[in-house]
Design a protein around this motif. Sequence first.
Motif, PDB file in Angstrom:
ATOM      1  N   ASN A 132     -83.999 -12.041 -14.889  1.00 19.59           N
ATOM      2  CA  ASN A 132     -83.752 -12.723 -15.761  1.00 19.59           C
ATOM      3  C   ASN A 132     -82.326 -13.069 -16.148  1.00 19.59           C
ATOM      4  N   SER A 133     -81.352 -11.976 -15.443  1.00 21.21           N
ATOM      5  CA  SER A 133     -80.132 -12.643 -15.715  1.00 21.21           C
ATOM      6  C   SER A 133     -79.602 -13.917 -14.989  1.00 21.21           C
ATOM      7  N   LYS A 134     -78.423 -14.602 -15.271  1.00 16.86           N
ATOM      8  CA  LYS A 134     -77.828 -15.824 -14.707  1.00 16.86           C
ATOM      9  C   LYS A 134     -77.398 -15.624 -13.335  1.00 16.86           C
ATOM     10  N   ILE A 135     -77.116 -14.466 -12.879  1.00 11.53           N
ATOM     11  CA  ILE A 135     -76.637 -14.020 -11.416  1.00 11.53           C
ATOM     12  C   ILE A 135     -77.793 -12.837 -11.057  1.00 11.53           C
ATOM     13  N   TYR A 136     -78.598 -13.026 -10.147  1.00 13.54           N
ATOM     14  CA  TYR A 136     -79.478 -11.981  -9.857  1.00 13.54           C
ATOM     15  C   TYR A 136     -79.765 -12.400  -8.173  1.00 13.54           C
ATOM     16  N   ILE A 137     -79.547 -11.365  -7.453  1.00 15.43           N
ATOM     17  CA  ILE A 137     -79.912 -11.556  -5.995  1.00 15.43           C
ATOM     18  C   ILE A 137     -81.089 -10.570  -5.505  1.00 15.43           C
TER      19      ILE A 137
ATOM     20  N   VAL B 165     -67.591 -21.829  -7.502  1.00 18.63           N
ATOM     21  CA  VAL B 165     -66.392 -21.173  -7.684  1.00 18.63           C
ATOM     22  C   VAL B 165     -66.053 -20.982  -6.101  1.00 18.63           C
ATOM     23  N   ASP B 166     -64.707 -20.978  -5.703  1.00 20.77           N
ATOM     24  CA  ASP B 166     -64.040 -20.986  -4.727  1.00 20.77           C
ATOM     25  C   ASP B 166     -64.142 -19.793  -3.909  1.00 20.77           C
TER      26      ASP B 166
ATOM     27  N   ASN C 269     -68.388  -5.929  -4.101  1.00 21.66           N
ATOM     28  CA  ASN C 269     -68.864  -5.132  -5.492  1.00 21.66           C
ATOM     29  C   ASN C 269     -69.598  -6.101  -6.225  1.00 21.66           C
ATOM     30  N   PRO C 270     -71.146  -6.040  -6.572  1.00 14.71           N
ATOM     31  CA  PRO C 270     -71.492  -6.843  -7.516  1.00 14.71           C
ATOM     32  C   PRO C 270     -71.098  -7.337  -8.836  1.00 14.71           C
ATOM     33  N   LYS C 271     -70.727  -6.201  -9.347  1.00 17.68           N
ATOM     34  CA  LYS C 271     -70.267  -6.496 -10.880  1.00 17.68           C
ATOM     35  C   LYS C 271     -69.019  -7.366 -11.101  1.00 17.68           C
ATOM     36  N   SER C 272     -68.155  -7.109 -10.052  1.00 18.73           N
ATOM     37  CA  SER C 272     -66.858  -7.931  -9.847  1.00 18.73           C
ATOM     38  C   SER C 272     -67.294  -9.255  -9.478  1.00 18.73           C
ATOM     39  N   VAL C 273     -68.052  -9.567  -8.760  1.00 23.57           N
ATOM     40  CA  VAL C 273     -68.447 -11.104  -8.319  1.00 23.57           C
ATOM     41  C   VAL C 273     -69.254 -11.663  -9.425  1.00 23.57           C
ATOM     42  N   ALA C 274     -70.272 -10.827 -10.038  1.00 24.15           N
ATOM     43  CA  ALA C 274     -71.142 -11.559 -10.963  1.00 24.15           C
ATOM     44  C   ALA C 274     -70.095 -11.905 -12.130  1.00 24.15           C
ATOM     45  N   ASP C 275     -68.997 -11.006 -12.641  1.00 22.78           N
ATOM     46  CA  ASP C 275     -68.042 -11.668 -13.583  1.00 22.78           C
ATOM     47  C   ASP C 275     -67.051 -12.720 -13.250  1.00 22.78           C
TER      48      ASP C 275
ATOM     49  N   TRP D 294     -67.553 -16.042 -15.526  1.00 20.41           N
ATOM     50  CA  TRP D 294     -66.205 -16.490 -16.434  1.00 20.41           C
ATOM     51  C   TRP D 294     -65.120 -17.195 -15.651  1.00 20.41           C
ATOM     52  N   LYS D 295     -65.276 -17.260 -14.451  1.00 22.29           N
ATOM     53  CA  LYS D 295     -64.371 -18.411 -13.413  1.00 22.29           C
ATOM     54  C   LYS D 295     -62.944 -17.911 -13.593  1.00 22.29           C
ATOM     55  N   GLU D 296     -62.604 -16.609 -13.817  1.00 23.47           N
ATOM     56  CA  GLU D 296     -61.230 -15.866 -13.812  1.00 23.47           C
ATOM     57  C   GLU D 296     -60.965 -14.908 -12.744  1.00 23.47           C
ATOM     58  N   PHE D 297     -60.087 -15.046 -12.121  1.00 21.82           N
ATOM     59  CA  PHE D 297     -59.732 -13.930 -11.018  1.00 21.82           C
ATOM     60  C   PHE D 297     -58.611 -13.069 -11.354  1.00 21.82           C
ATOM     61  N   HIS D 298     -59.274 -12.179 -11.712  1.00 17.03           N
ATOM     62  CA  HIS D 298     -58.528 -10.793 -12.025  1.00 17.03           C
ATOM     63  C   HIS D 298     -59.041  -9.382 -11.696  1.00 17.03           C
ATOM     64  N   SER D 299     -58.664  -8.274 -11.869  1.00 11.11           N
ATOM     65  CA  SER D 299     -59.426  -6.917 -11.579  1.00 11.11           C
ATOM     66  C   SER D 299     -60.404  -6.841 -12.885  1.00 11.11           C
TER      67      SER D 299
END
Length: 526
Positions: free
Chosen positions: A17-22, A246-247, A267-273, A277-282
């Motif tokens: 049910n999450s917004k990003i699920y593969i 997202v670019d 890494n799924p968590k980083s990509v999902a974040d 949030w549309k912000e590129f950082h670690s």
Amino acid sequence: MGTYVNPGNAAFREAVNSKIYIDKTELITYTNSVLNTKQKNICVSRPRRFGKSMAADMLAAYYSQGCDSAELFIGTKAETEQSFQSHLNRHNVIRLDVQRFLEKEQDLDTFIDEIEKRIISDLMKEFSIPPHFTSDNRLKTLLEQIFAETSNGFIFIIDEWDCVFRMAKDQKEKQKEYLDFLRGLFKGAEYVDLAYMTGILPIKKYGEHSAINMFDEYSIISPKNLGQYFGFTEEEVKEQCARHEVDYTEVQKWYDGYLIGNLHIYNPKSVADVLMWKEFHSYWTGTETYEALKIYINMNFDSLREAVIKMLGGGQCKVDPSTFQNDMTTFQIKDDVLTLLVHLGYLTYDKNNGTVLIPNQEITQEFMRAVKVGGWDGLVQLLNHSEALLQATWNCDENAVAEGIAAVHNETTSMLKYNDENSLTCVILMAYYSAKAHYMNPVLELPSGKGFADVVYLPKRERSVPALVVELKWDQSADGAITQIKKKEYADWVKGYTGDILLVGINYSKETKEHQCKIEMLREPQ
């Protein structure tokens, strides 16, 4: 439905049910194919945040008799497979997260007994076993009894199986006691239809053989045929980037780079974040800390710091992962430390050439944080001047380049044994650290013309900067380096790739302690 025996599907439902699920349900097709076979014992090791728990939740939701999960799998890749309906919610499942039993160090004395007690309690409720059950109160004994009476086996799904080795890093007896428990539970057990374990570390080695060597291991270094089921593939990330506007090119720069066999995995968590949030950082620091990385890269192993410096500059380091003992304390050579960093997700392993490297910009930032507080003698300050050195190279300012490289050398003398061309290569990679913004990762010893160019920087497609072909000399001459580039035609391969090419010759004189630089431009034919 129990807590540990035949659990429900709430965790997997939350993921779906999450917004990003593969969809990773093709893993089910594989696990179905190995049920009750010699390949039924599976141990998957990946770094944190690579989707291990989600996969475990999915398998529990699919196999468990304690729930009805048909709706969660409608339209999935696995649903159309012949074996899918045969096993959907038709198995006894024991689902266990070992980390929940090890919240504090004191739990190490009791966690095995606690695991057995809780699962036995669930089993007695599930199978209506009378309270006066008087066996030896061992989990293995009860499972054998249930199997003897019902002929029904169990599917074991164990997450964070290796947290004992991370919490009790130096407690060998606790580790062996835990391995003995797992061996007793699984080795030769008829009641096991499938045993599926996940963790960060591969199975611990003691002596020549593991205590639980009945498991087939699918690690980040040797993923076998399960590489695509943990982490997001390039195609999956491209699709999600288009969906969430997202670019992809920026996502690729920040989060690509993990090599799982021949696959590029994100890494799924980083990509999902970043999609959310549309912000590129670690996003790494959300679950990890650079303090752990700092400890490992500061270990006193010969050439370990040299390897880290080379990788920070975009280079790769040869590694033999076979000596790693699959724990967090048994290190004999630098390769053991570097291999651990692969399993922790700080490095990636290129099996085609047997090297490790920093995978992407996100992890580079974690290394830089660790270096800043690790006493690396002004290295960070030097990197801030790297862009000026690159500009001087583009301007063919030979004196400025020589002075800049000398400054890097002087700042790294406490970290490098500066006595050969390999050390000089490390200095060059750090000196041109800022080249990452304009060039792809440097290629070391590129086979070109009639030999091997020492360092080659190829521009990124969108950058209109000259390629760099760098030849290094030790106690010779910078002019000689340029002559060698021309004589051995190092630039010929690069000509077909880009426009202008800068030939850069660097020499270090051990006697005078000076660096010399010679630069020539090869213009693109008009």
